[in-house]
Design an enzyme around this catalytic site. Structure first.
Site, PDB file in Angstrom:
ATOM      1  N   LEU A  86    -170.709 -29.833  32.140  1.00  0.00           N
ATOM      2  CA  LEU A  86    -170.618 -29.359  30.761  1.00  0.00           C
ATOM      3  C   LEU A  86    -170.304 -30.708  29.852  1.00  0.00           C
ATOM      4  O   LEU A  86    -169.561 -31.473  30.113  1.00  0.00           O
ATOM      5  CB  LEU A  86    -169.686 -28.337  30.566  1.00  0.00           C
ATOM      6  CG  LEU A  86    -169.561 -27.894  28.966  1.00  0.00           C
ATOM      7  CD1 LEU A  86    -170.827 -26.894  28.974  1.00  0.00           C
ATOM      8  CD2 LEU A  86    -168.353 -27.247  28.797  1.00  0.00           C
ATOM      9  N   TYR A 107    -170.002 -18.874  26.062  1.00  0.00           N
ATOM     10  CA  TYR A 107    -168.599 -18.702  25.067  1.00  0.00           C
ATOM     11  C   TYR A 107    -168.544 -20.326  24.727  1.00  0.00           C
ATOM     12  O   TYR A 107    -169.296 -21.264  24.949  1.00  0.00           O
ATOM     13  CB  TYR A 107    -167.686 -18.331  25.816  1.00  0.00           C
ATOM     14  CG  TYR A 107    -166.922 -19.534  26.874  1.00  0.00           C
ATOM     15  CD1 TYR A 107    -167.930 -19.652  28.131  1.00  0.00           C
ATOM     16  CD2 TYR A 107    -165.789 -19.938  26.820  1.00  0.00           C
ATOM     17  CE1 TYR A 107    -167.281 -20.587  29.005  1.00  0.00           C
ATOM     18  CE2 TYR A 107    -165.281 -20.907  27.726  1.00  0.00           C
ATOM     19  CZ  TYR A 107    -166.063 -21.229  28.873  1.00  0.00           C
ATOM     20  OH  TYR A 107    -165.704 -22.156  29.803  1.00  0.00           O
ATOM     21  N   GLU A 155    -166.719 -32.757  37.340  1.00  0.00           N
ATOM     22  CA  GLU A 155    -165.947 -32.355  36.303  1.00  0.00           C
ATOM     23  C   GLU A 155    -164.661 -31.664  36.826  1.00  0.00           C
ATOM     24  O   GLU A 155    -164.660 -31.173  38.092  1.00  0.00           O
ATOM     25  CB  GLU A 155    -166.554 -31.833  35.127  1.00  0.00           C
ATOM     26  CG  GLU A 155    -167.123 -30.557  35.536  1.00  0.00           C
ATOM     27  CD  GLU A 155    -167.831 -29.760  34.464  1.00  0.00           C
ATOM     28  OE1 GLU A 155    -167.605 -30.072  33.221  1.00  0.00           O
ATOM     29  OE2 GLU A 155    -168.725 -29.132  34.720  1.00  0.00           O
TER      30      GLU A 155
HETATM   31  N1  PDD Z   1    -163.318 -25.488  28.837  1.00  0.00           N
HETATM   32  N2  PDD Z   1    -166.096 -28.799  31.576  1.00  0.00           N
HETATM   33  C1  PDD Z   1    -165.772 -27.369  31.795  1.00  0.00           C
HETATM   34  C2  PDD Z   1    -166.373 -26.857  32.926  1.00  0.00           C
HETATM   35  C3  PDD Z   1    -165.195 -26.496  30.746  1.00  0.00           C
HETATM   36  O1  PDD Z   1    -164.934 -25.347  30.979  1.00  0.00           O
HETATM   37  C4  PDD Z   1    -164.842 -27.330  29.644  1.00  0.00           C
HETATM   38  C5  PDD Z   1    -163.996 -26.750  28.524  1.00  0.00           C
HETATM   39  C6  PDD Z   1    -164.899 -28.911  29.464  1.00  0.00           C
HETATM   40  C7  PDD Z   1    -164.481 -29.589  28.256  1.00  0.00           C
HETATM   41  O2  PDD Z   1    -165.259 -29.311  27.027  1.00  0.00           O
HETATM   42  P1  PDD Z   1    -164.776 -29.120  25.615  1.00  0.00           P
HETATM   43  O3  PDD Z   1    -164.494 -30.547  25.255  1.00  0.00           O
HETATM   44  O4  PDD Z   1    -166.030 -28.751  24.890  1.00  0.00           O
HETATM   45  O5  PDD Z   1    -163.545 -28.254  25.563  1.00  0.00           O
HETATM   46  C8  PDD Z   1    -165.540 -29.439  30.585  1.00  0.00           C
HETATM   47  C9  PDD Z   1    -162.603 -24.744  27.891  1.00  0.00           C
HETATM   48  C10 PDD Z   1    -161.455 -25.265  27.079  1.00  0.00           C
HETATM   49  C11 PDD Z   1    -162.128 -23.283  28.656  1.00  0.00           C
HETATM   50  O6  PDD Z   1    -162.973 -22.894  29.493  1.00  0.00           O
HETATM   51  O7  PDD Z   1    -161.103 -22.941  28.221  1.00  0.00           O
END
Ligand code: PDD
Length: 285
Positions: free
Chosen positions: A207, A33, A182
């Site tokens: 991630l 996703y 994280e």
């Molecule tokens: N989550 N680490 C994890 C485990 C995440 O699920 C997310 C993002 C991030 C940050 O990634 P980004 O900057 O690309 O949003 C880091 C999204 C927002 C979610 O699951 O809703």
């Protein structure tokens, strides 16, 4: 206003937006996703999100369900039909519908694509950012590839719930060496007493957040020094500042870790400045 979802080629009213019981996403979490911010009706960092989607799909040996440009059209149309000005668009691709068997279905099985969009409470987020949030720490018991943005999020779900039950907004995963990896849905950052911004290197343990990538540019532009390395919970608690990053929260100051105040217990100037600067560095389509 009634919500609309894109499901396998059609825009459906919310109540009819359903997937098959033998969708492999539903049965095996066999899918990936993306979550992309919507700002003033436009997608933020679409190109980077599409590139990461392609990487996640490739890692699971799944084809792109359609071209990045076509996916972009679907995402924008879903945003438009839901009249989202500021919020998020969610895109999920699963390995499709097939008789339940762990191994991949026969080649040619069509991937299942779902896109939804919704408004976020901007004012509420700004209030949270002004006050700062608390995080709690939990053992990182995820599989070895959190760098793939897979829909298999059970440890993340349990971690976030643990945070909520302790009155915190986010949970930070801690690996066997005692280092923060994280957050359950965000990347983790600190600012040391010496003013260095520290975040874990984007290896297979985290991630690689799109927000994180964009912030690296903002940090350089502000003349801040950056270290990509692991940090412990104790180092974070003793840091001058801490914050998290994600597409929906941008930069969110953290004022408490496991109940201990960070710095002076208030959002710090680096987190505030990066939050302000972020959209000047992002690509808004
Ligand atoms: N989550 N680490 C994890 C485990 C995440 O699920 C997310 C993002 C991030 C940050 O990634 P980004 O900057 O690309 O949003 C880091 C999204 C927002 C979610 O699951 O809703």
């Amino acid at each position: 206003m009634s919500r609309i979802a894109y499901v396998n080629g059609r825009y459906r009213p919310w109540r009819e937006a359903t997937v098959h019981v033998e969708d492999r996403g539903y049965q095996f979490s066999d899918g990936v996703y993306e979550v992309c911010e919507v700002r003033d009706g436009r997608l933020v960092d679409e190109r980077r999100h599409m590139a990461r989607l392609e990487r996640s799909l490739a890692a699971l040996r799944m084809p792109m369900p359609m071209s990045p440009a076509a996916l972009g059209v679907v995402m924008r149309e879903t945003v438009r039909r839901n009249r989202v000005e500021n919020g998020l668009v969610y895109l999920q691709v699963s390995r499709g519908v097939a008789r339940r068997d762990h191994a991949f279905p026969r080649s040619g099985t069509a991937p299942a694509v779902v896109v939804t969009a919704r408004t976020l409470d901007n004012a509420g987020n700004e209030k949270l950012a002004a006050a700062g949030i608390g995080v709690v720490t939990v053992p990182d018991n995820r599989w070895g590839r959190p760098d793939i943005k897979s829909i298999s999020l059970l440890p993340n779900v349990l971690a976030k719930q643990a945070a909520r039950e302790q009155g915190a907004r986010e949970a930070w995963f801690v690996d066997r060496e005692g280092n923060v990896t994280e957050g359950s849905s965000s990347n983790a950052w600190i600012v040391t007493a010496g003013g260095k911004v520290v975040t874990r290197a984007a290896d297979t343990a985290i991630l690689r957040g799109i927000t994180r990538d964009v912030l690296l540019g903002a940090i350089a532009a502000q003349g801040l020094s950056l270290e990509e390395r692991p940090f412990t919970v104790a180092e974070a608690q003793a840091a001058r500042e801490a914050f998290l990053s994600s597409a929906t929260q941008i930069v969110m100051p953290i004022i408490k870790i496991d109940g201990k105040p960070v710095g002076d217990g208030k959002p710090g100037p680096v987190a505030r400045a990066l939050r302000q600067a972020f959209h000047g560095h992002a690509e808004v389509g």
